[in-house]
Structure formats: C-alpha cells, structure tokens
Design a protein around this motif. Structure first.
Motif, mmCIF file in Angstrom:
data_model
loop_
_atom_site.group_PDB
_atom_site.id
_atom_site.type_symbol
_atom_site.label_atom_id
_atom_site.label_comp_id
_atom_site.label_asym_id
_atom_site.label_seq_id
_atom_site.Cartn_x
_atom_site.Cartn_y
_atom_site.Cartn_z
ATOM 1 N N HIS A 118 -0.760 -5.128 13.076
ATOM 2 C CA HIS A 118 0.127 -4.057 13.546
ATOM 3 C C HIS A 118 0.751 -4.387 14.896
ATOM 4 O O HIS A 118 1.751 -3.811 15.270
ATOM 5 C CB HIS A 118 -0.625 -2.727 13.647
ATOM 6 N N HIS B 182 4.988 -5.104 10.085
ATOM 7 C CA HIS B 182 5.081 -4.532 11.432
ATOM 8 C C HIS B 182 5.156 -5.594 12.524
ATOM 9 O O HIS B 182 4.877 -5.305 13.687
ATOM 10 C CB HIS B 182 3.904 -3.572 11.681
ATOM 11 N N HIS C 285 0.867 -1.183 0.000
ATOM 12 C CA HIS C 285 0.000 0.000 0.000
ATOM 13 C C HIS C 285 0.898 1.225 0.000
ATOM 14 O O HIS C 285 2.124 1.090 0.045
ATOM 15 C CB HIS C 285 -0.983 -0.027 1.174
HETATM 16 ZN ZN LIG Z 1 2.511 0.395 7.803
#
Ligand SMILES: [Zn+2]
Length: 329
Positions: free
Chosen positions: A251, A295, A142
């Motif tokens: 995340h 992440h 992204h």
């Molecule tokens: Zn990111």
C-alpha cells in the motif's frame, strides 16, 4: 535641443515603455493549464500490451500502517518526500492487458463509491484508445470497493457488458455470501458497495474460480490471501517475460518495501497478509518479474530488487512504444 539629447530621450521613453509592459505582464499572469495528461501509460511486455489506467487517488492516515514505530515511519516517509499533511496520497490503478486474443482488465477502480478523487478509470480507458465493450475478461484481485465498484455503471447496468468477471471463490464467499447480520456494522457499507457493483452480472457472467483453475492461456491466479480472505495476484506469461499484477500487496512504496512486515489497518488477517507480501516480494525479486501494483505510484509498473535484508522498488522509465516506432519507419 541637440539630436543627441533627443536620441537619449527616446531611449529613455522606450525603456520606460518596456518597464510598463513588464509590470503589466506581472499584473496579468499567464493563465495556467488546469488539466493533467490523460491517466494512462502503455508498455509492451513480451507480446503483451499493458496499459496502466489511473482511477485516481485516496489519502490515508499514516497511523493505518502498523508494526513500526511512529518515528521510524515518519523517517521513511520523509526520505521519499511524502507529504502527510492531508494523509498519504495513494494512487488507485487498474491494468488493461491486450494478449492479442483477449482484452483483460485487472481491477476496475472505485467508480462513484468514494467521491471525485477516484472513478476516472473508465475515462482513462477511453483516452487510451479502447472501449469498455471491447473488454472480454475482468479479473478482480479482491472485492474492496476501490477495485470492484467500477464494474457497474451508476444506473446499475454492467460497465463491461461483454465481459466475464472472475472472482476467487474465497473472496466471493466472504463479500457476497456472508449474511449482513454477521458483518460488523462499521463494515456493512463496504459490503453493500461491492454487492451493488456485482449485482448487474448474472451467475454466468460472474465466475467464481478455485486457485488451481485455468482462467485463460498464459494467465495464472496466485493466491495471496490476507489483505482480504481471497486476495489474489495474477501472473501473465509471454515467452520468457512475466508480469505479476499483485493488487494490494504493497500500500505504500516508501514503507513496505524497506519494511515488508508493516501491515495496514484494512488487512482482514494481518499475519496472513504479511506472509503473502513476503512470499511475493521474494518470488518477484528472484524471478525478476515485472510488477503492476494497484496502489504503487502511477503507473505502478516496475521491478522489485533486494536491498540489504529487505527490498526496494524500481519504477519503470517512461518509454515510447518501440515496436510501433519501428514499424512506422
Ligand atoms: Zn485497494
């Protein structure tokens, strides 16, 4: 004076000298080494050589994780010994895949967009034995700046002069085509960063693709929209092995494997992001994919397993490159 007394006295003197020496070394501590090992980690998956590249880290506010009570969240973080005093320390990783015929980088790091804790991907790429000019393909999951800024150098030249940059069509439309006037003022800086990063690449070098398009042999895009409108994972195949480079599906490993319904502030569409996470976790665990997560704690390589009615992360164990050890014998 007896010689025995003299002997004892010299022993005493030697003892005192040792004490003085010990206290001197206490006064001058051994200097510590200020450098970490280079931020790359390498493994083979089937015929693919996969190198995780550390771009750096960012701290985010635990309150960004939503859909869970404060106590519950804190307990999950405590269980994994995650210190939240400065926020949750979160790695930013990119992945270099050498297929033998292509050298592919998935996500390019933050370059200079977010200050000195990030932007080390290019140095770690060199430390790992490759040069930016060798990369022929960059696949972006992204266009958030921590994934995209690294495609450009600070002087506005392409960081990967011989690469084609592939961006999902829905992602390109959202970040590159939306009129600035239609973007919330608070988000405009992010849009600016990614537009500046993409600017050095001509239309030919910046390829927009549709979900069904074939990108390269053995590489499939897997739409995982929600975190951003065109957020996409990449599935690499080699023999019976599969590696899914999944971008921002998770995340935080302490929270979102056990509670995949938890979303993050930065998600553009939280419901869609949650659905994409559930789908990829289910598929990855069932099919025993290798995972590479942008992440997840560096190197962010490992597997997902089912645990109770949710999931758990199983990180890769440090290993030598066995093939090269065998050929060296
Ligand atoms: Zn990111």
């Amino acid at each position: 004076m007896s010689s025995r007394f003299l002997f004892r006295r010299s022993l005493l003197a030697a003892g005192l000298a040792a004490v003085v020496a010990a206290s001197t070394s206490l006064a001058e501590p051994i200097a510590k080494q200020p450098h970490q090992v280079p931020g790359y980690y390498r493994m083979n998956i089937g015929e693919l050589e996969v190198t995780a590249l550390y771009d750096g880290y960012v701290h985010f506010d635990p309150a960004w994780l939503k859909g869970i009570s404060k106590d519950n969240l804190q307990n999950l973080l405590n269980e994994m010994f995650i210190n939240t005093e400065e926020g949750i320390q979160t790695a930013v990783n990119g992945y270099l895949i050498n297929t033998g015929s292509h050298l592919i980088l998935v996500d390019a790091g933050a370059a200079e967009c977010f200050g000195p804790t990030m932007g080390s991907l290019a140095n770690n790429l060199r430390a790992s034995g490759y040069k930016p000019e060798q990369i022929d393909t960059v696949l972006l999951t992204h266009l958030h700046p921590d994934h995209s800024c690294g495609v450009a150098n600070a002087d506005g030249t392409p960081a990967f002069p011989n690469a084609i940059i592939y961006v999902p069509q829905a992602e390109a439309e959202f970040w590159l085509d939306t009129a600035m006037g239609d973007i919330a003022e608070t988000d405009q800086a992010f849009f600016d960063m990614t537009r500046t990063a993409m600017a050095p690449y001509t239309e030919e070098k910046l390829q927009r693709y549709q979900p069904d398009d074939t990108l390269l042999p053995g590489v499939k895009s897997v739409p995982a929209y929600g975190h951003t409108p065109g957020h996409t994972a990449y599935l690499f195949s080699s023999g019976t092995e599969r590696l899914m480079v999944w971008g921002d599906i998770v995340h935080n490993h302490a929270v979102q494997f056990a509670h995949p319904d938890v979303v993050i502030e930065a998600d553009v569409d939280t419901d869609q992001a949650r659905a994409s996470r559930l789908q990829l976790l289910s598929r990855s665990s069932a099919q025993k994919f290798w995972i590479a997560g942008a992440h997840l704690p560096f190197p962010g390589l490992g597997h997902v397993r089912v645990k109770s009615d949710a999931y758990a992360w199983v990180p890769a164990e440090f290993s030598p490159i066995v093939d090269s050890l065998e050929s060296a014998e």
